[in-house]
Design a protein around this motif. Sequence first.
Motif, mmCIF file in Angstrom:
data_model
loop_
_atom_site.group_PDB
_atom_site.id
_atom_site.type_symbol
_atom_site.label_atom_id
_atom_site.label_comp_id
_atom_site.label_asym_id
_atom_site.label_seq_id
_atom_site.Cartn_x
_atom_site.Cartn_y
_atom_site.Cartn_z
ATOM 1 N N THR A 90 43.222 -21.756 -6.556
ATOM 2 C CA THR A 90 41.960 -21.231 -7.078
ATOM 3 C C THR A 90 41.547 -21.985 -8.332
ATOM 4 O OG1 THR A 90 42.610 -19.058 -6.237
ATOM 5 C CG2 THR A 90 40.771 -19.131 -7.783
ATOM 6 N N VAL A 91 42.489 -22.229 -9.231
ATOM 7 C CA VAL A 91 42.258 -23.028 -10.430
ATOM 8 C C VAL A 91 43.318 -24.114 -10.494
ATOM 9 C CG1 VAL A 91 42.302 -23.034 -12.957
ATOM 10 C CG2 VAL A 91 41.137 -21.187 -11.728
ATOM 11 N N ASN A 92 42.894 -25.368 -10.651
ATOM 12 C CA ASN A 92 43.807 -26.496 -10.716
ATOM 13 C C ASN A 92 44.456 -26.615 -12.094
ATOM 14 O OD1 ASN A 92 43.857 -28.041 -8.154
ATOM 15 N ND2 ASN A 92 41.639 -28.120 -8.461
ATOM 16 N N PRO A 93 45.563 -27.349 -12.197
ATOM 17 C CA PRO A 93 46.189 -27.571 -13.511
ATOM 18 C C PRO A 93 45.226 -28.275 -14.468
ATOM 19 C CG PRO A 93 47.669 -28.220 -11.738
ATOM 20 C CD PRO A 93 46.343 -27.957 -11.099
ATOM 21 N N PHE A 94 45.398 -27.991 -15.764
ATOM 22 C CA PHE A 94 44.543 -28.638 -16.765
ATOM 23 C C PHE A 94 45.284 -28.680 -18.094
ATOM 24 C CE2 PHE A 94 43.554 -24.112 -17.103
ATOM 25 C CZ PHE A 94 43.642 -23.900 -18.480
ATOM 26 N N GLU A 95 44.787 -29.528 -18.981
ATOM 27 C CA GLU A 95 45.236 -29.550 -20.365
ATOM 28 C C GLU A 95 44.069 -30.009 -21.231
ATOM 29 O OE1 GLU A 95 48.415 -32.275 -21.024
ATOM 30 O OE2 GLU A 95 47.404 -33.971 -20.086
ATOM 31 N N ASN A 96 43.950 -29.416 -22.414
ATOM 32 C CA ASN A 96 42.909 -29.862 -23.329
ATOM 33 C C ASN A 96 43.406 -29.812 -24.762
ATOM 34 O OD1 ASN A 96 42.284 -27.149 -24.424
ATOM 35 N ND2 ASN A 96 41.363 -26.769 -22.411
ATOM 36 N N LEU A 153 41.253 -32.381 -16.203
ATOM 37 C CA LEU A 153 41.357 -31.390 -15.142
ATOM 38 C C LEU A 153 41.896 -32.030 -13.877
ATOM 39 C CD1 LEU A 153 37.859 -29.684 -15.565
ATOM 40 C CD2 LEU A 153 40.037 -28.796 -16.347
ATOM 41 N N GLY A 154 42.851 -31.363 -13.248
ATOM 42 C CA GLY A 154 43.318 -31.811 -11.947
ATOM 43 C C GLY A 154 42.246 -31.619 -10.885
ATOM 44 N N LYS A 175 37.427 -35.675 -16.354
ATOM 45 C CA LYS A 175 37.787 -35.823 -17.760
ATOM 46 C C LYS A 175 36.563 -35.554 -18.623
ATOM 47 C CE LYS A 175 41.420 -39.212 -16.793
ATOM 48 N NZ LYS A 175 41.946 -40.577 -17.048
ATOM 49 N N ASN A 176 36.735 -34.676 -19.621
ATOM 50 C CA ASN A 176 35.629 -34.284 -20.497
ATOM 51 C C ASN A 176 35.987 -34.554 -21.948
ATOM 52 O OD1 ASN A 176 33.960 -32.844 -18.379
ATOM 53 N ND2 ASN A 176 35.841 -31.639 -18.270
ATOM 54 N N MET A 235 25.513 -34.914 -35.631
ATOM 55 C CA MET A 235 25.699 -35.894 -34.560
ATOM 56 C C MET A 235 26.695 -35.329 -33.562
ATOM 57 S SD MET A 235 25.951 -39.242 -37.035
ATOM 58 C CE MET A 235 26.771 -38.273 -38.303
ATOM 59 N N SER A 236 26.302 -35.311 -32.304
ATOM 60 C CA SER A 236 27.159 -34.732 -31.279
ATOM 61 C C SER A 236 27.018 -35.536 -29.990
ATOM 62 C CB SER A 236 26.776 -33.270 -31.032
ATOM 63 O OG SER A 236 27.620 -32.689 -30.071
ATOM 64 N N ALA A 237 28.083 -35.571 -29.212
ATOM 65 C CA ALA A 237 28.064 -36.264 -27.924
ATOM 66 C C ALA A 237 29.001 -35.568 -26.963
ATOM 67 C CB ALA A 237 28.466 -37.733 -28.073
ATOM 68 N N SER A 238 28.678 -35.659 -25.681
ATOM 69 C CA SER A 238 29.516 -35.091 -24.627
ATOM 70 C C SER A 238 29.583 -36.084 -23.483
ATOM 71 C CB SER A 238 28.925 -33.762 -24.146
ATOM 72 O OG SER A 238 29.684 -33.236 -23.078
ATOM 73 N N ASN A 239 30.801 -36.351 -23.002
ATOM 74 C CA ASN A 239 31.017 -37.299 -21.908
ATOM 75 C C ASN A 239 31.833 -36.651 -20.806
ATOM 76 O OD1 ASN A 239 29.809 -39.312 -23.512
ATOM 77 N ND2 ASN A 239 31.780 -39.865 -24.416
ATOM 78 N N ASN A 240 31.482 -36.961 -19.566
ATOM 79 C CA ASN A 240 32.251 -36.505 -18.411
ATOM 80 C C ASN A 240 32.375 -37.637 -17.410
ATOM 81 O OD1 ASN A 240 31.802 -35.426 -15.358
ATOM 82 N ND2 ASN A 240 33.286 -34.157 -16.449
ATOM 83 N N ASP A 241 33.583 -37.839 -16.890
ATOM 84 C CA ASP A 241 33.831 -38.796 -15.809
ATOM 85 C C ASP A 241 34.665 -38.100 -14.746
ATOM 86 O OD1 ASP A 241 32.937 -41.650 -16.797
ATOM 87 O OD2 ASP A 241 33.909 -40.683 -18.509
ATOM 88 N N SER A 242 34.232 -38.191 -13.500
ATOM 89 C CA SER A 242 34.982 -37.558 -12.417
ATOM 90 C C SER A 242 34.970 -38.444 -11.177
ATOM 91 C CB SER A 242 34.385 -36.183 -12.079
ATOM 92 O OG SER A 242 33.053 -36.310 -11.633
ATOM 93 N N GLN A 243 36.040 -38.318 -10.397
ATOM 94 C CA GLN A 243 36.161 -39.081 -9.152
ATOM 95 C C GLN A 243 37.026 -38.295 -8.172
ATOM 96 O OE1 GLN A 243 38.863 -42.651 -8.294
ATOM 97 N NE2 GLN A 243 36.909 -43.660 -8.800
ATOM 98 N N TYR A 244 36.565 -38.201 -6.918
ATOM 99 C CA TYR A 244 37.291 -37.469 -5.879
ATOM 100 C C TYR A 244 37.285 -38.280 -4.586
ATOM 101 C CZ TYR A 244 36.751 -33.620 -9.143
ATOM 102 O OH TYR A 244 36.788 -32.841 -10.269
ATOM 103 N N LYS A 245 38.478 -38.373 -3.946
ATOM 104 C CA LYS A 245 38.627 -39.116 -2.701
ATOM 105 C C LYS A 245 39.440 -38.300 -1.703
ATOM 106 C CE LYS A 245 38.607 -43.754 -4.801
ATOM 107 N NZ LYS A 245 39.379 -45.026 -4.962
#
Length: 683
Positions: free
Chosen positions: A207-213, A241-242, A257-258, A283-293
């Motif tokens: 239901t929820v994958n492993p994560f760390e932040n 995030l897994g 990845k956030n 000054m603020s910024a937010s980045n996200n990169d994701s990939q699924y195969k």
Amino acid sequence: MIKSTVSLLALMGALMLEGQQLKDREIEEVVISASTFEQKAKEVPIPIKIIEKKQIQQSGSVRLSDILAEQTGLVIIPNHGAGVQVQGMTGEYSLILINGQPLVGRTAGTLDLSRITVHNIKRIEIIKGPSSALYGSDALAGVINIITETPLRDASDLNVRYGSYTTVDIGGGINIHRKKISLNLSANRYSSAGYKLNPDADQYGQTVNPFENYTYSTNINFKPNSHWELGLYTRYYYENLGGKMLIQGGKVDGYSKNQDYNIIPQATWRPNDKVTSRLGLYMSASNNDSQYKFVNSGQLVDETFFREHYNKVESFTDIRWNKRWKSTLGMGIVQQQIEASRYNNKKTSHQLYALGQLAYTPMKSWKILAGFRYDDNSIFGPQFNPKLATEIGVSKFLNLQASIGRGFKAPDFRQLYLNFTNSLIGYSVLGTQEVALQLEKMQKQGLIAQILVSPSKIGVLEPESSWSYNVGANMTPIRGTTLKVNAFRNDIQNLIQTLPIARKNNGQNVFSYQNFAKVFTQGVETELWVKLSRSFTLVGGYQYLEAKDKDIQNRIKAGEVFGINDHGNVIRLKSRDYFGIQGRSKHSFNAKLFYEDKKGWFFNIRGLYRGQYGFADKDGNGIINNKSELAPSYFILNTVLGKKIATHYHLSIGSDNLLNFKNIQYNPEYAGRILWINFKIIY
């Protein structure tokens, strides 16, 4: 990341040996969310809910979403993260601030509150409705302002919590206070192995994958003399995030990845005891990169990136003319930029704003707060929003409050410029500025079977706007008892909603956005605080809520809407059959009992109830009108037992969701009973 966190926490532990212990002093409750500067809470005529650090610590919660879930009138909604519903309005209509400045990085309008640690929070201030003139877009429902620690003495702390599903929270902080300079350093690591509500599922069916932040922050304040104060607040957040899941029966692996950061330098000038002026940068910024195969074939399922930058310069001047009159004037400029794989190119906007607020006290028992805000945005044009609030002290035991305000929410980049096609399912979503060009391309490619709405009729999106009304009373019938009652009404116009504009040859739709709905939310909130004895305190709250679409109400009254009743029969609907907008509970309440004695023992038990709410339209008429379309009510019970040991050490154990509530269909955000143990060292 782990090494740097461990190193910083080790340094904190070492500095604990040098900590200086001072006796706690009672400080009168102050707020800053009603104006730009600190003032006594009792001087503010608008309803503000304050959650103090002690309550946060004793609850054992580690994420902001957990704290807010237990507050009257707030409901946490899992939609692209943990968003907050305020007075029946979803998370995209609430402005989330840290030290008065907005957090960015929303997904589908939701800012995920579970990514915010509560470790270094001094207090949380909650304003419901647009009753303050200080805030612009995204504050229709209200403002949640997170105030972080400003050191008043040398101190340090280290906190370690371990719980079910290998959930680990490690946080620590250092406070250094000298005559002219103070410094706070804070670090936090939060991780979990995730969980699954289906016992037969493997790692790809969790239901929820492993994560760390990780969260790192600094707060520096420098006072060279009595007239000047310089400050710098910085925050950095990273999350991994897994990405194991099942899609169309196939196993998919990937990652998300956030990252986000905030930098807030500011200077405050006080030439005398009547004038305070502040110049700030943000000054603020937010980045996200994701990939699924797909695991077996290696075929790419989805690959996205998202970059958002938000920069602001603003200036405020606060003048206390005399005992009765106080004014605030401010102005600023905002520049925002977004680049994403789902937009055709980089998108930018800029905005100028000016505001004024006047506080008048005709007599000791009567306060008036009036204000306005003017915004001029490069995309949606100008907006003018007035506000008015008043409070009257009828007697020593009764205060009456009333407020009215207009707020707005600008169309976001997603609604204007999105160009997204789901490669697996086949539907598309186009922002209003991309509809004509992209739909023409699809037609030339032979992808469109039927045009449902001409692009020329989509038009330009107008900002959503609302008028908000609040009327309430604060009562202290007997010593140690406080009762607050607040009735509210929010009328929202130009609500932006999705609509199908074309049908593809594959049977899927092309969607876009349009202003067309008029909705309202209204209800009553009550909160009770009772000091039962020197050791026991009881706190409780209840909200009754109605949230409905005015157009649907009119169609029902005209006899134009049919549906299936609870017995399976087709009927012409009446007004009483319309439950309301999806996701809103008519009834919700919370109750908390706190115990603390002189020997250092503390205990609390906290319950929250959410009544049934509209979940899915099953008979196809577009509204919720029978019991089968409702999600069931639920009750969550949380508890903590702890002991202060030799002043410097705190040990506590607890359980979130003690009664082990689970509902995989309607509430996958609850993993069942979670047990945890927490150890804290304070010097």
